[in-house]
Design an enzyme around this catalytic site. Structure first.
Site, PDB file in Angstrom:
ATOM      1  N   GLU A 125      29.061 -25.853  44.995  1.00 40.16           N
ATOM      2  CA  GLU A 125      29.876 -25.638  46.186  1.00 40.16           C
ATOM      3  C   GLU A 125      31.354 -25.863  45.941  1.00 40.16           C
ATOM      4  OE1 GLU A 125      26.801 -27.749  49.127  1.00 40.16           O
ATOM      5  OE2 GLU A 125      28.899 -27.955  49.661  1.00 40.16           O
ATOM      6  N   CYS A 178      38.504 -28.180  47.327  1.00 39.16           N
ATOM      7  CA  CYS A 178      37.638 -29.260  46.875  1.00 39.16           C
ATOM      8  C   CYS A 178      36.687 -28.683  45.830  1.00 39.16           C
ATOM      9  CB  CYS A 178      36.872 -29.801  48.082  1.00 39.16           C
ATOM     10  SG  CYS A 178      35.676 -31.069  47.662  1.00 39.16           S
ATOM     11  N   CYS A 205      24.146 -34.853  41.066  1.00 41.22           N
ATOM     12  CA  CYS A 205      24.859 -36.086  40.723  1.00 41.22           C
ATOM     13  C   CYS A 205      23.850 -37.194  40.467  1.00 41.22           C
ATOM     14  CB  CYS A 205      25.790 -36.482  41.869  1.00 41.22           C
ATOM     15  SG  CYS A 205      26.778 -37.944  41.495  1.00 41.22           S
ATOM     16  N   CYS A 251      24.157 -42.015  45.566  1.00 41.19           N
ATOM     17  CA  CYS A 251      24.548 -42.821  46.734  1.00 41.19           C
ATOM     18  C   CYS A 251      23.615 -42.485  47.900  1.00 41.19           C
ATOM     19  CB  CYS A 251      25.992 -42.532  47.119  1.00 41.19           C
ATOM     20  SG  CYS A 251      27.130 -42.911  45.782  1.00 41.19           S
ATOM     21  N   CYS A 256      24.514 -39.515  50.526  1.00 37.38           N
ATOM     22  CA  CYS A 256      25.145 -38.279  50.048  1.00 37.38           C
ATOM     23  C   CYS A 256      24.131 -37.191  49.742  1.00 37.38           C
ATOM     24  CB  CYS A 256      25.963 -38.586  48.799  1.00 37.38           C
ATOM     25  SG  CYS A 256      26.661 -37.124  48.016  1.00 37.38           S
ATOM     26  N   GLY A 291      29.129 -34.154  42.346  1.00 33.05           N
ATOM     27  CA  GLY A 291      29.238 -34.740  41.013  1.00 33.05           C
ATOM     28  C   GLY A 291      30.196 -35.913  40.925  1.00 33.05           C
ATOM     29  N   GLU A 292      30.069 -36.654  39.841  1.00 31.01           N
ATOM     30  CA  GLU A 292      30.954 -37.789  39.575  1.00 31.01           C
ATOM     31  C   GLU A 292      31.908 -37.365  38.450  1.00 31.01           C
ATOM     32  OE1 GLU A 292      32.015 -40.834  40.591  1.00 31.01           O
ATOM     33  OE2 GLU A 292      33.215 -40.705  38.769  1.00 31.01           O
ATOM     34  N   SER A 325      38.440 -38.190  42.790  1.00 31.41           N
ATOM     35  CA  SER A 325      37.720 -39.244  43.500  1.00 31.41           C
ATOM     36  C   SER A 325      36.548 -39.739  42.647  1.00 31.41           C
ATOM     37  CB  SER A 325      37.189 -38.679  44.826  1.00 31.41           C
ATOM     38  OG  SER A 325      36.360 -39.618  45.457  1.00 31.41           O
ATOM     39  N   SER A 360      35.893 -44.297  46.023  1.00 31.84           N
ATOM     40  CA  SER A 360      34.917 -44.346  47.115  1.00 31.84           C
ATOM     41  C   SER A 360      34.425 -45.781  47.194  1.00 31.84           C
ATOM     42  CB  SER A 360      33.757 -43.396  46.830  1.00 31.84           C
ATOM     43  OG  SER A 360      34.205 -42.069  46.899  1.00 31.84           O
ATOM     44  N   ILE A 361      34.988 -46.542  48.096  1.00 27.25           N
ATOM     45  CA  ILE A 361      34.669 -47.973  48.140  1.00 27.25           C
ATOM     46  C   ILE A 361      33.511 -48.242  49.105  1.00 27.25           C
ATOM     47  CG2 ILE A 361      36.561 -48.514  49.754  1.00 27.25           C
ATOM     48  CD1 ILE A 361      36.894 -51.162  48.054  1.00 27.25           C
ATOM     49  N   HIS A 362      33.618 -47.733  50.320  1.00 27.67           N
ATOM     50  CA  HIS A 362      32.535 -47.716  51.318  1.00 27.67           C
ATOM     51  C   HIS A 362      32.019 -49.070  51.810  1.00 27.67           C
ATOM     52  CE1 HIS A 362      32.737 -43.536  50.567  1.00 27.67           C
ATOM     53  NE2 HIS A 362      31.917 -43.483  49.549  1.00 27.67           N
ATOM     54  N   ASN A 374      28.974 -37.704  57.939  1.00 26.17           N
ATOM     55  CA  ASN A 374      28.430 -36.399  58.291  1.00 26.17           C
ATOM     56  C   ASN A 374      26.924 -36.457  58.124  1.00 26.17           C
ATOM     57  OD1 ASN A 374      29.342 -33.725  58.955  1.00 26.17           O
ATOM     58  ND2 ASN A 374      30.923 -34.050  57.407  1.00 26.17           N
ATOM     59  N   CYS A 381      29.932 -32.509  51.585  1.00 23.71           N
ATOM     60  CA  CYS A 381      29.731 -32.001  50.236  1.00 23.71           C
ATOM     61  C   CYS A 381      28.259 -32.002  49.878  1.00 23.71           C
ATOM     62  CB  CYS A 381      30.484 -32.862  49.243  1.00 23.71           C
ATOM     63  SG  CYS A 381      32.219 -32.471  49.216  1.00 23.71           S
TER      64      CYS A 381
HETATM   65  N1  SAH Z   1      31.422 -38.589  43.218  1.00 19.04           N
HETATM   66  C1  SAH Z   1      32.739 -38.815  43.649  1.00 19.04           C
HETATM   67  C2  SAH Z   1      33.390 -37.578  44.189  1.00 19.04           C
HETATM   68  C3  SAH Z   1      32.517 -36.700  45.010  1.00 19.04           C
HETATM   69  S1  SAH Z   1      31.908 -37.387  46.540  1.00 19.04           S
HETATM   70  C4  SAH Z   1      32.800 -39.925  44.657  1.00 19.04           C
HETATM   71  O1  SAH Z   1      31.757 -40.349  45.126  1.00 19.04           O
HETATM   72  O2  SAH Z   1      33.891 -40.358  44.950  1.00 19.04           O
HETATM   73  C5  SAH Z   1      33.378 -37.201  47.501  1.00 19.04           C
HETATM   74  C6  SAH Z   1      33.385 -37.890  48.837  1.00 19.04           C
HETATM   75  O3  SAH Z   1      32.463 -37.287  49.748  1.00 19.04           O
HETATM   76  C7  SAH Z   1      33.035 -39.353  48.697  1.00 19.04           C
HETATM   77  O4  SAH Z   1      34.009 -40.204  49.228  1.00 19.04           O
HETATM   78  C8  SAH Z   1      31.775 -39.397  49.475  1.00 19.04           C
HETATM   79  O5  SAH Z   1      31.660 -40.631  50.023  1.00 19.04           O
HETATM   80  C9  SAH Z   1      31.909 -38.301  50.517  1.00 19.04           C
HETATM   81  N2  SAH Z   1      30.627 -37.964  51.152  1.00 19.04           N
HETATM   82  C10 SAH Z   1      29.444 -37.777  50.551  1.00 19.04           C
HETATM   83  N3  SAH Z   1      28.471 -37.588  51.463  1.00 19.04           N
HETATM   84  C11 SAH Z   1      29.051 -37.651  52.686  1.00 19.04           C
HETATM   85  C12 SAH Z   1      28.564 -37.553  54.026  1.00 19.04           C
HETATM   86  N4  SAH Z   1      27.289 -37.334  54.294  1.00 19.04           N
HETATM   87  N5  SAH Z   1      29.463 -37.679  55.034  1.00 19.04           N
HETATM   88  C13 SAH Z   1      30.767 -37.878  54.774  1.00 19.04           C
HETATM   89  N6  SAH Z   1      31.277 -37.996  53.542  1.00 19.04           N
HETATM   90  C14 SAH Z   1      30.432 -37.879  52.491  1.00 19.04           C
HETATM   91 FE1  SF4 Z   2      27.574 -38.642  43.558  1.00 20.60          FE
HETATM   92 FE2  SF4 Z   2      29.869 -39.034  44.914  1.00 20.60          FE
HETATM   93 FE3  SF4 Z   2      27.607 -38.231  46.173  1.00 20.60          FE
HETATM   94 FE4  SF4 Z   2      27.792 -40.710  45.230  1.00 20.60          FE
HETATM   95  S1  SF4 Z   2      29.057 -39.790  46.855  1.00 20.60           S
HETATM   96  S2  SF4 Z   2      25.999 -39.333  45.004  1.00 20.60           S
HETATM   97  S3  SF4 Z   2      28.957 -40.392  43.372  1.00 20.60           S
HETATM   98  S4  SF4 Z   2      28.755 -37.087  44.642  1.00 20.60           S
END
Ligand code: SAH
Ligand code: SF4
Length: 353
Positions: free
Chosen positions: A91, A104, A111, A115, A118, A163-164, A195, A218-220, A296, A340
């Site tokens: 994507e 983006c 990945c 997480c 995600c 992806g990371e 990121s 991405s601290i969360h 989301n 994403c």
């Molecule tokens: N892997 C890297 C970059 C890709 S993810 C990372 O994790 O930083 C990019 C961003 O999309 C991250 O901050 C992630 O937290 C966010 N993201 C993933 N799933 C999401 C969701 N369901 N709702 C909102 N943001 C999301």
């Molecule tokens: Fe991978 Fe980023 Fe999604 Fe975590 S948030 S699973 S590191 S793409």
């Protein structure tokens, strides 16, 4: 298999020319056709002689992917699902902002970080994208803009797709060098953000690079217990180590870092967590920006839901009252599977069913 010509930096193409007994200025001509005139075949490179065009064609491809789905949102967001040469789907999203056109990009097919919130992490990584495949996403979006005829250029890039990025480090770096190079697209490093979920070695290595690209973490969550629950990668790289690497980045770059924080209702969105986060960032608050991201919903992760507007406002207020710069991320394309990985996972489900 032939290599994508988009994956070579300018210097690498110059070197290739030299290896073929060709003059180096030919690299500039080829880049002009690729990135300024944006042709899709070597045959169209009229000021490049026939023999060299044949050599290029033997060694490289230009186009490796097709558009499988293109969704346009009411707010101008366009989401592309590309089918790669091996059939894999990725994507790419184009977002229209007042400051320009931001793309983006995806760096891996799936990945492995996994997480818990995600959609991309639902499917394990099947492979890394090549540098060329990452550049080609930008070129395809630029082609879409070119077709609109308004003269718009991709001005910003966020490496926040599937992806990371630091798990595909070398290809990421080649990609960044290609899009940043003034001989080609010339997208300013300050307009590019990478990121990461917090791969410590990657952050440190990135700090040592000579590129002034922005970093987002991405601290969360503001403590290990909660962060490990949300992101299992925190077990391998706990917050102390990640924050040390962030401090190292700041000491080398002195550039503001973005901290991404997904707000999950009743999980990490209490005022207490906002207070903890403010404490964690207190000693670097002038070089920090917290991006609060309303979750989301992803079908498969039904244990989570989006924070209430009241909780989001209280979280933001708590950070601000402690001098932490922050904002709630403007939502784009919510009508088109914006998070994403969502479009991809839906398409894969359709393909297998
Ligand atoms: N892997 C890297 C970059 C890709 S993810 C990372 O994790 O930083 C990019 C961003 O999309 C991250 O901050 C992630 O937290 C966010 N993201 C993933 N799933 C999401 C969701 N369901 N709702 C909102 N943001 C999301
Ligand atoms: Fe991978 Fe980023 Fe999604 Fe975590 S948030 S699973 S590191 S793409």
């Amino acid at each position: 298999m032939k290599q994508s010509v988009y994956g070579l930096t300018f210097e690498q193409l110059q070197q290739w020319m030299a290896d073929q007994g060709q003059q180096k200025f030919r690299a500039a001509q080829v880049w002009d056709w690729l990135y300024k005139k944006r042709v899709k075949s070597f045959d169209e490179m009229k000021n490049v002689n026939k023999d060299l065009r044949a050599l290029l064609d033997e060694a490289f491809t230009i186009k490796t992917m097709d558009i499988a789905v293109k969704q346009e949102s009411n707010d101008g967001t366009v989401k592309f699902l590309f089918r790669l040469a091996d059939g894999n789907l990725i994507e790419t999203v184009l977002m229209h902002f007042s400051y320009g056109q931001s793309v983006c990009v995806t760096t891996q097919v799936g990945c492995n970080i996994g997480c818990s919130f995600c959609a991309s992490g639902l499917l394990r990584k099947s492979r890394d994208l090549s540098a060329g495949e990452i550049v080609e996403q930008i070129m395809n979006v630029q082609e879409h803009l070119d077709a609109l005829g308004g003269g718009e250029r991709v001005s910003n890039i966020v490496v926040m797709g599937i992806g990371e990025p630091f798990d595909n480090y070398d290809n990421l770096m080649n990609f960044l060098r290609v899009v940043n190079d003034g001989n080609g697209l010339g997208i300013g490093a300050r307009h590019i953000t990478v990121s990461t979920s917090g791969l410590v070695k990657g952050i440190r290595k990135f700090a040592d690079e000579d590129l002034q690209v922005n970093l987002a973490l991405s601290i969360h969550a503001p403590n290990n217990e909660l962060r490990t629950k949300i992101m299992k990668i925190n077990k391998a790289f706990p917050l102390e180590q990640v924050m040390d690497a962030i401090d190292y980045f700041l000491s080398k770059k002195n550039r503001r870092i973005t901290f991404e924080y997904i707000l999950l209702s009743d999980v990490n969105d209490h005022v207490e967590e906002a207070q903890q986060l403010a404490r964690l960032l207190q000693n670097k608050k002038h070089l920090s920006y917290v991006n609060l991201i309303p979750y989301n919903p992803v079908e498969e992760h039904d244990r989570y839901s989006r924070s209430t507007p009241e909780a989001i406002a209280a979280f933001e207020k708590t950070l601000k009252s402690r001098g932490i710069q922050c904002g709630v991320r403007l939502e784009q394309g919510t009508d088109i599977d914006a998070a994403c990985g969502q479009l991809r996972s839906k398409q894969i489900k359709k393909d297998v069913s």
